[in-house]
Design a protein around this motif. Structure first.
Motif, PDB file in Angstrom:
ATOM      1  N   ILE A 177       9.166  -4.808  -6.748  1.00 45.67           N
ATOM      2  CA  ILE A 177      10.156  -5.213  -5.759  1.00 45.67           C
ATOM      3  C   ILE A 177       9.438  -6.039  -4.706  1.00 45.67           C
ATOM      4  O   ILE A 177       8.385  -5.633  -4.193  1.00 45.67           O
ATOM      5  N   ALA A 178       9.990  -7.203  -4.407  1.00 42.60           N
ATOM      6  CA  ALA A 178       9.526  -8.019  -3.295  1.00 42.60           C
ATOM      7  C   ALA A 178      10.543  -7.897  -2.162  1.00 42.60           C
ATOM      8  O   ALA A 178      11.744  -8.076  -2.384  1.00 42.60           O
ATOM      9  N   CYS A 179      10.060  -7.566  -0.980  1.00 42.09           N
ATOM     10  CA  CYS A 179      10.937  -7.405   0.183  1.00 42.09           C
ATOM     11  C   CYS A 179      10.096  -7.562   1.445  1.00 42.09           C
ATOM     12  O   CYS A 179       9.022  -6.965   1.558  1.00 42.09           O
ATOM     13  N   ARG A 180      10.599  -8.352   2.389  1.00 42.24           N
ATOM     14  CA  ARG A 180       9.836  -8.610   3.608  1.00 42.24           C
ATOM     15  C   ARG A 180      10.074  -7.582   4.710  1.00 42.24           C
ATOM     16  O   ARG A 180       9.571  -7.738   5.819  1.00 42.24           O
ATOM     17  N   ASP A 181      10.820  -6.526   4.400  1.00 37.37           N
ATOM     18  CA  ASP A 181      11.090  -5.444   5.349  1.00 37.37           C
ATOM     19  C   ASP A 181       9.964  -4.408   5.236  1.00 37.37           C
ATOM     20  O   ASP A 181       9.927  -3.606   4.309  1.00 37.37           O
ATOM     21  N   ARG A 182       9.041  -4.425   6.197  1.00 39.77           N
ATOM     22  CA  ARG A 182       7.849  -3.583   6.114  1.00 39.77           C
ATOM     23  C   ARG A 182       8.188  -2.097   6.107  1.00 39.77           C
ATOM     24  O   ARG A 182       7.609  -1.311   5.335  1.00 39.77           O
ATOM     25  N   GLU A 183       9.134  -1.682   6.935  1.00 33.14           N
ATOM     26  CA  GLU A 183       9.492  -0.265   7.010  1.00 33.14           C
ATOM     27  C   GLU A 183      10.096   0.201   5.689  1.00 33.14           C
ATOM     28  O   GLU A 183       9.805   1.309   5.217  1.00 33.14           O
ATOM     29  N   LEU A 184      10.919  -0.637   5.063  1.00 27.59           N
ATOM     30  CA  LEU A 184      11.523  -0.285   3.784  1.00 27.59           C
ATOM     31  C   LEU A 184      10.457  -0.181   2.701  1.00 27.59           C
ATOM     32  O   LEU A 184      10.483   0.746   1.873  1.00 27.59           O
ATOM     33  N   ARG A 185       9.502  -1.094   2.683  1.00 26.30           N
ATOM     34  CA  ARG A 185       8.431  -1.012   1.687  1.00 26.30           C
ATOM     35  C   ARG A 185       7.649   0.286   1.837  1.00 26.30           C
ATOM     36  O   ARG A 185       7.255   0.904   0.840  1.00 26.30           O
ATOM     37  N   SER A 186       7.423   0.711   3.070  1.00 31.02           N
ATOM     38  CA  SER A 186       6.712   1.970   3.299  1.00 31.02           C
ATOM     39  C   SER A 186       7.497   3.146   2.750  1.00 31.02           C
ATOM     40  O   SER A 186       6.927   4.067   2.139  1.00 31.02           O
ATOM     41  N   ARG A 187       8.801   3.127   2.911  1.00 32.43           N
ATOM     42  CA  ARG A 187       9.635   4.206   2.373  1.00 32.43           C
ATOM     43  C   ARG A 187       9.621   4.197   0.855  1.00 32.43           C
ATOM     44  O   ARG A 187       9.612   5.252   0.208  1.00 32.43           O
TER      45      ARG A 187
END
Length: 377
Positions: free
Chosen positions: A233-243
Motif C-alpha cells: 500500500i502506498a499512502c502519504r498519510d504517516r499516521e495511517l501507515r503507522s496504524r
C-alpha cells in the motif's frame, strides 16, 4: 465484527485450479522462472540475492524494496510504502484499520469478494454497481449519493476485476477530490495497472492524487509473479501507515526475505516485464475474439480495456452456472461463473463468466471448449 463468509472464488479454486486440464480463467499474467527473473537483475541485486541472510525483515518491508516501489509513483517516497504478504493481507488490514462499527463504506460492484465482505464484517456498506449496459461505466453521481456523514472509505478497482473496464482519468481525479472534500479515504485497487490495451488510458495512481488515498498493488497480477506473495500500500498519510504497521504485527509480522529481494528485482524491471505481458495479451485477444465470434449464438464478448481478465455473457438456455460446471467436469476447462461474483450489496449480472487472457498459448483450452460446445449441438 461479523464472521466472514466462505471466499467463494478460493473455495472454487481449491476444488479445480490444480486439477482442471485447462485453466482458462487465470487472473494473473504469464509467470516466469527464477532464472528468467534473475536474468533481469542489476549486479547489486544479484549480489543481494546471493548473500541474503534468512533472518526477519522489517515490518514495513526492506528499504530497498520500498524505494523500488516508490519509484513507480510521482509523489510517493519510500517512507510512504508498506509491504504485505500479497494484496489480500493489505486489503484486509486496511479495512480493519480504517473502519469501525459506527462507520460506513462505499464499494463498487462487481468486485473481488473481499473488497465487500471485509468491510461488511466491520460496518454498514453501500454498493454502487458498474453499468453492464454502458460498458461497465461508473456513475460518479451515484457514488456521491451513496456517501454519508460517517463514510470513511470509498473502495474502487480499475482496471476492474472481473470486467476489465477502465474509467476516464478525469473521473478518477474527480472521485479523489470528492473523497478529499468529505474527509474520506479513497482505497484504490490498482493490481492490473500496466496492462491497459491502450497505454494512453493508464490511470494515475490514487496515492499521487490525494494525500490520504491508499493505492493497493502487488507483484501477482500485472507482473505475473503471484508466487512471491509481495503486495503493498502506498499512502502519504504517516499516521495511517503507522496504524497499518501495528496491525500487521497480528498477521504476518514481516515478509519473506527472499521474496522481497525477488520482488525488488521484478519491480525495477517492471517496464520490460509489462511489455512482455502486454505482448502476450495482444497476441491472445484476436484468438478470443475469433472464438467468441464463431460461437456468437452462445456468447457476447467484450475485450478488456485493461488487465488480463474479461467477463463475457453466456447466452445458452442452460444458464452459466450449469454450463461452467458441466464444462469443467466433462471437458476439464475451468471458467468462473457469475455466482462467484454475486454481491450482497447490488444486483449483479447472473449470465457472465470470467475468462483469463494473460497466459501463453490459450489455443488448447479454446480447442477443448470448442469440442465441448460442438458436442452439445
Amino acid at each position: 465484527m461479523s464472521r466472514l463468509p466462505d471466499f467463494r472464488l478460493e473455495v472454487y479454486f481449491s476444488r479445480w485450479e490444480f486439477t482442471a486440464r485447462h485453466h482458462l480463467t487465470a487472473s494473473d499474467a504469464q509467470t516466469m522462472t527464477m532464472a528468467e527473473l534473475l536474468s533481469l537483475a542489476a549486479p547489486e541485486d544479484v549480489h543481494a540475492w546471493e548473500t541474503l541472510s534468512l533472518g526477519y525483515t522489517e515490518t514495513y518491508g526492506a528499504l530497498e524494496l520500498r524505494q523500488a516501489v516508490a519509484d513507480t509513483y510521482d509523489t510517493v517516497g519510500a517512507d510512504d510504502v508498506i509491504c504485505f504478504a500479497g494484496a489480500e493481507e493489505a486489503l484486509y488490514l486496511a479495512m480493519q484499520v480504517l473502519l469501525g462499527p459506527d462507520d460506513h463504506a462505499v464499494v463498487l460492484t462487481p468486485n473481488y469478494q473481499a473488497a465487500e465482505t471485509v468491510p461488511m464484517s466491520l460496518c454498514e456498506v453501500t454498493g454502487v454497481a458498474l453499468d453492464p449496459e454502458r460498458d461497465w461505466a461508473l456513475d460518479l453521481d451515484a457514488v456521491a449519493a451513496a456517501m454519508r456523514p460517517n463514510t470513511r472509505v470509498v473502495s474502487v478497482n480499475f482496471p476492474n476485476n472481473p470486467t476489465g473496464t477502465l474509467i476516464p482519468a478525469a473521473d478518477l481525479a474527480r472521485l479523489a477530490a470528492m473523497c478529499d472534500e468529505r474527509g474520506i479515504h479513497l482505497f484504490s485497487d490498482e493490481v492490473y495497472r500496466g496492462l491497459e490495451l491502450d497505454p494512453a488510458r493508464t490511470l494515475p495512481q490514487a496515492a499521487d492524487l490525494s494525500p490520504t488515498a491508499l493505492s493497493l498493488n502487488v507483484t501477482s497480477k500485472s507482473l505475473g509473479l503471484p508466487g512471491l506473495r509481495i503486495g503493498w500500500i502506498a499512502c502519504r498519510d504517516r499516521e495511517l501507515r503507522s496504524r497499518l504497521e501495528r496491525a500487521k504485527h497480528y498477521t504476518t509480522i514481516c515478509n519473506s526475505a527472499p521474496s522481497e529481494v525477488l520482488a525488488r528485482i521484478a519491480i525495477k524491471a517492471r517496464d520490460r516485464i509489462l511489455e512482455r505481458n502486454r505482448g502476450i495479451i495482444a497476441t491472445n485477444l484476436p484468438l478470443f475474439e475469433e472464438f467468441f465470434t464463431r460461437y456468437g449464438d452462445l456468447f457476447e464478448w467484450r475485450a478488456p480495456d485493461g488487465g488480463c481478465v474479461a467477463f463475457p455473457r453466456y447466452l445458452g438456455r442452460d444458464g452459466v452456472e450449469s454450463f461452467c460446471t458441466e464444462l469443467v467436469e466433462t471437458a476439464g476447462v475451468l471458467l468462473l461463473p457469475a455466482g462467484i461474483y454475486r454481491s450482497e450489496l447490488t444486483a449483479t449480472p447472473g449470465d457472465r463468466f470470467r475468462v483469463g487472457v494473460g497466459r501463453n498459448d490459450p489455443g488448447p483450452a479454446l480447442d477443448a471448449l470448442a469440442s465441448f460446445l460442438d458436442g452439445r449441438r
